[in-house]
Design an enzyme around this catalytic site. Structure first.
Site, mmCIF file in Angstrom:
data_model
loop_
_atom_site.group_PDB
_atom_site.id
_atom_site.type_symbol
_atom_site.label_atom_id
_atom_site.label_comp_id
_atom_site.label_asym_id
_atom_site.label_seq_id
_atom_site.Cartn_x
_atom_site.Cartn_y
_atom_site.Cartn_z
ATOM 1 N N GLU A 291 95.208 87.792 22.617
ATOM 2 C CA GLU A 291 94.333 88.930 22.305
ATOM 3 C C GLU A 291 94.819 89.708 21.082
ATOM 4 O O GLU A 291 94.029 90.343 20.396
ATOM 5 C CB GLU A 291 94.249 89.896 23.501
ATOM 6 C CG GLU A 291 93.225 89.492 24.530
ATOM 7 C CD GLU A 291 92.878 90.614 25.524
ATOM 8 O OE1 GLU A 291 93.657 91.579 25.654
ATOM 9 O OE2 GLU A 291 91.826 90.503 26.168
ATOM 10 N N HIS A 312 104.696 64.973 32.728
ATOM 11 C CA HIS A 312 104.042 63.795 33.318
ATOM 12 C C HIS A 312 102.531 63.844 33.142
ATOM 13 O O HIS A 312 101.812 63.042 33.719
ATOM 14 C CB HIS A 312 104.419 63.690 34.799
ATOM 15 C CG HIS A 312 105.906 63.600 34.985
ATOM 16 N ND1 HIS A 312 106.590 62.406 35.062
ATOM 17 C CD2 HIS A 312 106.856 64.572 35.043
ATOM 18 C CE1 HIS A 312 107.888 62.644 35.179
ATOM 19 N NE2 HIS A 312 108.070 63.954 35.171
ATOM 20 N N LYS A 426 80.838 89.838 27.834
ATOM 21 C CA LYS A 426 80.458 90.929 28.754
ATOM 22 C C LYS A 426 79.002 91.323 28.532
ATOM 23 O O LYS A 426 78.251 91.502 29.488
ATOM 24 C CB LYS A 426 81.356 92.149 28.544
ATOM 25 C CG LYS A 426 82.785 91.935 29.000
ATOM 26 C CD LYS A 426 83.584 93.218 28.878
ATOM 27 C CE LYS A 426 85.037 92.969 29.202
ATOM 28 N NZ LYS A 426 85.882 94.115 28.946
HETATM 29 O O1 LIG Z 1 92.198 97.470 32.786
HETATM 30 P P1 LIG Z 1 90.797 97.128 32.432
HETATM 31 O O2 LIG Z 1 90.127 98.204 31.634
HETATM 32 O O3 LIG Z 1 90.000 96.770 33.670
HETATM 33 O O4 LIG Z 1 90.817 95.853 31.485
HETATM 34 C C1 LIG Z 1 91.284 94.623 31.900
HETATM 35 C C2 LIG Z 1 91.284 93.602 30.784
HETATM 36 O O5 LIG Z 1 89.977 93.236 30.415
HETATM 37 C C3 LIG Z 1 89.471 93.533 29.124
HETATM 38 O O6 LIG Z 1 88.243 92.913 28.963
HETATM 39 C C4 LIG Z 1 90.425 93.230 27.996
HETATM 40 O O7 LIG Z 1 90.110 92.092 27.260
HETATM 41 C C5 LIG Z 1 91.870 93.132 28.423
HETATM 42 O O8 LIG Z 1 92.676 93.479 27.345
HETATM 43 C C6 LIG Z 1 92.144 94.018 29.601
HETATM 44 O O9 LIG Z 1 93.498 93.954 29.937
#
Ligand SMILES: O=P(O)(O)OC[C@H]1O[C@H](O)[C@H](O)[C@@H](O)[C@@H]1O
Length: 449
Positions: A291, A312, A426
């Site tokens: 990331e 393996h 997302k």
């Molecule tokens: O802690 P949160 O806000 O739920 O995020 C959890 C995770 O998901 C996100 O989409 C990011 O890509 C991550 O960097 C992060 O650690």
């Protein structure tokens, strides 16, 4: 034996000349300065740099108290989180704990079984975990910096409901621990409304750099591991990273070497461990580097193998496939266990030549043999030597990788502290789920499916 973590790049001879390391010095020190002077991109996410020496002591004590309560009233702790909100804790717990829950090492106090959920959206996994919880006392640590991530929110709905059915709302609320933003987000609002005990993910610490905050520390403390030692190890690595000269600075040299290799066309870094309990350390490392560096069409692709297991399966490719990778071995110098091989009367399996030797000798021989084979096969080898499998060493390891990651990202010319690319999936998922506000995107996507 020294307690200091060692970075050894001697097995890159033939791939990198010492002069090239010298030539990188100015750029590396420049990147380090940008990081520590906080003048670069993403500089509002650098709270992790001083965390090992400058953390909220009151909260640290509250974490320990909460851990004691959970140990006293729960057979199981569910840790609900994804990405940086679970990988660090899982890495630490698997690195530091017994490999199995069904045995108790002599003299040790039973600690709760810890299960991670919310790191996928699998109905089978959720159902299986519900089976595990049947008849057991449990608590939940819900961890989300944003407080709005879908996967953990789904799991939390399911297990919160189970908790309330078992204990009633009032008692259930006392068994829920929320680690999230100090002021904003859906989870923070819920915690305030329901009165969950809350812990803070500081604003200036991104998820993948958050293992030394309550995000990692609460589950790690519940596992029985020593979080004071973890912080001390991290503080030692911080001191080295900040103060040691370039030539003796593991984090700076690691950043230099991997960038030299990238510029020579080595686009994949494979982290290799020789201990199953390091599997999640590699997973944590993958998120940290993936990331942080994989953006603007740049970066080293971070991969991982568990050895000798994967020799393996993936060994063929590493030895002999496309020459696009270098290997970084995580070596635990001193095994916490000693198993001696016995002589058998009839040497049917031909293993008697190893009688009297330890299993760890076999493991280390496999490791050293593999390193030489891979370098012969044109895979440059880096090595991170972890003195022993304890909290102090792990604290060093976490910090070493984090600091090197910041420097390496700046050397690469990216902002190591954002992750804009993660939003794309997302948006599509929300549209397909029918989330309000995503109607137009939904129409467009449905035509393409
Ligand atoms: O802690 P949160 O806000 O739920 O995020 C959890 C995770 O998901 C996100 O989409 C990011 O890509 C991550 O960097 C992060 O650690």
């Amino acid at each position: 034996m020294s307690r200091e973590l060692v970075f050894d790049y001697s097995k890159t001879a033939g791939f990198i000349r010492e002069e090239e390391i010298v030539n990188m010095k100015k750029a590396v020190l420049g990147a380090k300065e940008v990081l520590t002077e906080k003048t670069g991109a993403g500089n509002d996410f650098l709270g992790w740099i001083d965390l090992p020496v400058d953390y909220d002591k009151d909260e640290f004590d509250r974490i320990k108290k909460a851990a004691e309560k959970i140990k006293g009233d729960s057979d199981v702790l569910l840790v609900i989180g994804i990405g940086g909100s679970y990988l660090g804790a899982r890495a630490a717990i698997e690195f530091l704990s017994h490999s199995f829950y069904n045995v108790l090492p002599k003299g040790e106090r039973k600690t709760p079984e810890i299960y991670f959920v919310g790191n996928s959206i699998s109905s089978k996994y959720i159902k299986d975990l519900q089976d595990v919880l049947e008849g057991k006392d449990f608590s939940i640590n819900i961890i989300s910096k944003s407080g709005t991530t879908t996967e953990p929110a789904i799991a939390f709905r399911v297990f919160k409901d189970m908790l309330i059915k078992k204990y009633g709302r009032e008692e259930a609320n006392k068994r829920i621990y929320a680690t999230t933003d100090k002021a904003k987000g859906a989870l923070k609002n819920l915690a305030t409304e329901e009165g969950y005990e809350s812990f803070v993910v500081p604003d200036d610490v991104g998820g993948r750099f958050s293992v030394l905050t309550a995000v990692g520390l609460l589950p790690i403390a519940v596992s029985g591991a020593d979080i004071d030692q973890l912080m001390e190890g991290a503080a030692a690595a911080r001191k080295t990273a900040l103060e040691a000269e370039y030539e003796k600075n593991p984090a700076l040299l690691y950043a230099a070497v991997r960038n030299i290799l990238l510029r020579k066309g080595k686009q994949v870094e494979i982290v290799a461990n020789y201990e199953p309990s390091l599997h999640y350390v590699s997973e944590w490392w993958k998120q940290l580097y993936g990331e942080s560096e994989g953006k603007d069409q740049r970066g080293i692709f971070p991969a991982a193998v568990d050895l000798t297991t994967d020799l393996h399966s993936m060994g063929q490719f590493i030895q002999d496939g496309a020459r696009i990778m270098f290997e970084t071995v995580l070596s635990v110098e001193e095994s916490p266990a000693e198993i001696v091989l016995q002589k058998e009367d009839v040497d049917t399996d031909g293993m008697n030549y190893l009688a009297g030797q330890t299993v760890d000798f076999v493991n280390k021989s496999a490791m050293n043999g593999t390193i030489l084979a891979h370098t012969d096969g044109n895979v440059p080898n880096l090595m991170v030597k972890i003195p022993s499998q304890d909290a102090y060493s792990l604290g060093q390891l976490f910090y070493f990788f984090e600091f090197a990651c910041g420097v390496s990202g700046y050397l690469l010319g990216v902002n190591p502290f954002n992750q804009p690319g993660v939003e794309s999936y997302k948006k599509n998922m929300f549209a397909l789920l029918g989330k309000p506000g995503y109607e137009e995107a939904r129409e467009a996507l449905l035509k393409r499916l």
